[in-house]
Scaffold this motif. Structure first.
Motif, PDB file in Angstrom:
ATOM      1  N   UNK A 228      73.849 -23.370  22.717  1.00  0.00           N
ATOM      2  CA  UNK A 228      74.737 -23.295  23.623  1.00  0.00           C
ATOM      3  C   UNK A 228      74.937 -21.368  24.007  1.00  0.00           C
ATOM      4  N   UNK A 229      73.710 -21.813  25.121  1.00  0.00           N
ATOM      5  CA  UNK A 229      74.153 -20.023  25.632  1.00  0.00           C
ATOM      6  C   UNK A 229      74.949 -19.886  26.372  1.00  0.00           C
ATOM      7  N   UNK A 230      75.315 -18.984  26.491  1.00  0.00           N
ATOM      8  CA  UNK A 230      76.713 -17.996  27.379  1.00  0.00           C
ATOM      9  C   UNK A 230      76.358 -17.424  28.105  1.00  0.00           C
ATOM     10  N   UNK A 231      77.398 -16.520  28.709  1.00  0.00           N
ATOM     11  CA  UNK A 231      77.166 -15.324  29.394  1.00  0.00           C
ATOM     12  C   UNK A 231      77.402 -13.548  29.048  1.00  0.00           C
ATOM     13  N   UNK A 232      78.641 -14.230  27.736  1.00  0.00           N
ATOM     14  CA  UNK A 232      79.431 -13.075  27.179  1.00  0.00           C
ATOM     15  C   UNK A 232      79.578 -13.568  25.349  1.00  0.00           C
ATOM     16  N   UNK A 233      78.757 -13.457  24.607  1.00  0.00           N
ATOM     17  CA  UNK A 233      78.756 -13.728  23.593  1.00  0.00           C
ATOM     18  C   UNK A 233      80.004 -13.352  22.619  1.00  0.00           C
ATOM     19  N   UNK A 234      79.926 -11.954  22.953  1.00  0.00           N
ATOM     20  CA  UNK A 234      81.104 -11.131  22.953  1.00  0.00           C
ATOM     21  C   UNK A 234      82.671 -11.565  22.565  1.00  0.00           C
ATOM     22  N   UNK A 235      82.568 -11.955  24.011  1.00  0.00           N
ATOM     23  CA  UNK A 235      83.461 -12.139  24.475  1.00  0.00           C
ATOM     24  C   UNK A 235      84.120 -14.020  24.153  1.00  0.00           C
TER      25      UNK A 235
ATOM     26  N   UNK B 182      76.379 -16.540  17.275  1.00  0.00           N
ATOM     27  CA  UNK B 182      77.133 -16.467  16.168  1.00  0.00           C
ATOM     28  C   UNK B 182      77.115 -18.399  16.001  1.00  0.00           C
ATOM     29  N   UNK B 183      77.586 -18.607  14.459  1.00  0.00           N
ATOM     30  CA  UNK B 183      77.538 -19.286  14.301  1.00  0.00           C
ATOM     31  C   UNK B 183      78.534 -20.445  13.911  1.00  0.00           C
ATOM     32  N   UNK B 184      79.330 -21.404  14.514  1.00  0.00           N
ATOM     33  CA  UNK B 184      80.233 -21.749  14.896  1.00  0.00           C
ATOM     34  C   UNK B 184      80.135 -23.127  13.447  1.00  0.00           C
ATOM     35  N   UNK B 185      80.920 -23.619  13.630  1.00  0.00           N
ATOM     36  CA  UNK B 185      80.340 -25.350  12.393  1.00  0.00           C
ATOM     37  C   UNK B 185      82.056 -26.533  13.429  1.00  0.00           C
ATOM     38  N   UNK B 186      81.642 -27.132  13.986  1.00  0.00           N
ATOM     39  CA  UNK B 186      82.656 -27.518  14.396  1.00  0.00           C
ATOM     40  C   UNK B 186      83.487 -29.120  12.796  1.00  0.00           C
ATOM     41  N   UNK B 187      84.118 -29.298  13.104  1.00  0.00           N
ATOM     42  CA  UNK B 187      85.407 -30.071  11.631  1.00  0.00           C
ATOM     43  C   UNK B 187      84.425 -30.985  11.278  1.00  0.00           C
ATOM     44  N   UNK B 188      83.129 -31.393  11.646  1.00  0.00           N
ATOM     45  CA  UNK B 188      82.107 -32.863  11.213  1.00  0.00           C
ATOM     46  C   UNK B 188      81.547 -32.106  10.310  1.00  0.00           C
ATOM     47  N   UNK B 189      81.148 -30.421  11.065  1.00  0.00           N
ATOM     48  CA  UNK B 189      79.877 -30.268   9.625  1.00  0.00           C
ATOM     49  C   UNK B 189      78.476 -29.846  11.059  1.00  0.00           C
ATOM     50  N   UNK B 190      78.704 -29.670  12.275  1.00  0.00           N
ATOM     51  CA  UNK B 190      77.904 -29.823  13.182  1.00  0.00           C
ATOM     52  C   UNK B 190      77.659 -27.953  13.064  1.00  0.00           C
ATOM     53  N   UNK B 191      76.350 -27.956  13.054  1.00  0.00           N
ATOM     54  CA  UNK B 191      76.374 -26.435  13.494  1.00  0.00           C
ATOM     55  C   UNK B 191      75.651 -26.111  15.280  1.00  0.00           C
ATOM     56  N   UNK B 192      76.420 -25.097  14.860  1.00  0.00           N
ATOM     57  CA  UNK B 192      76.339 -24.784  16.040  1.00  0.00           C
ATOM     58  C   UNK B 192      76.056 -23.122  16.705  1.00  0.00           C
ATOM     59  N   UNK B 193      75.320 -22.554  17.264  1.00  0.00           N
ATOM     60  CA  UNK B 193      75.004 -21.498  17.835  1.00  0.00           C
ATOM     61  C   UNK B 193      75.001 -20.881  18.701  1.00  0.00           C
TER      62      UNK B 193
END
Length: 126
Positions: free
Chosen positions: A71-78, A109-120
């Motif tokens: 997922x590309x966002x405008x403010x990753x640090x936010x 940054x990396x975030x996994x969801x409750x099922x283990x799906x990895x999000x960048x």
């Protein structure tokens, strides 16, 4: 001849993201900011701005643990600060990796969801 040249051009592509606990995953994504314009007991249409995916009430561990979203966002640090403030990792038992500048000219940054799906979750860098 390409499909785009024939009037059959693509509009968008959506992934079907697996959920081990469908209700928990729905709450997780809503807390991240996704809205659910439509759902039933097997599928939820998850939308954030102009981006979307389908959350499915389907889970195979090998599939979920190898599934990645970007997922590309405008403010990753936010985004990172908001997730830290809400203690998303602690409350949902998910893994995070702090923002880093990547060689492909994105800060993410990396975030996994409750099922283990990895999000960048990323922001483009100049």
């Amino acid at each position: 001849m390409s499909p785009a040249g024939t009037g059959f051009g693509a509009i968008e592509v959506k992934a079907f993201v697996p959920a081990r606990d469908f209700a928990l995953s729905r709450r997780f994504y809503e807390e991240l900011g996704f809205e659910i314009p439509w759902s039933d007991e097997t599928l939820a249409y998850m939308r954030l701005g102009d981006t979307a995916f389908f959350l499915q009430n389907f889970y195979v561990a090998e599939h979920a643990s190898n599934f990645m979203m970007h997922l590309t966002v405008q403010d990753v640090d936010g985004w990172w600060a908001r997730l830290q403030q809400a203690d998303i990792a602690g409350r949902y038992g998910v893994r995070t990796v702090p923002p880093q500048d990547q060689p492909w000219r994105q800060r993410d940054f990396v975030l996994t969801d409750p099922s283990g799906v990895l999000w960048r979750i990323a922001q483009n860098m100049p």
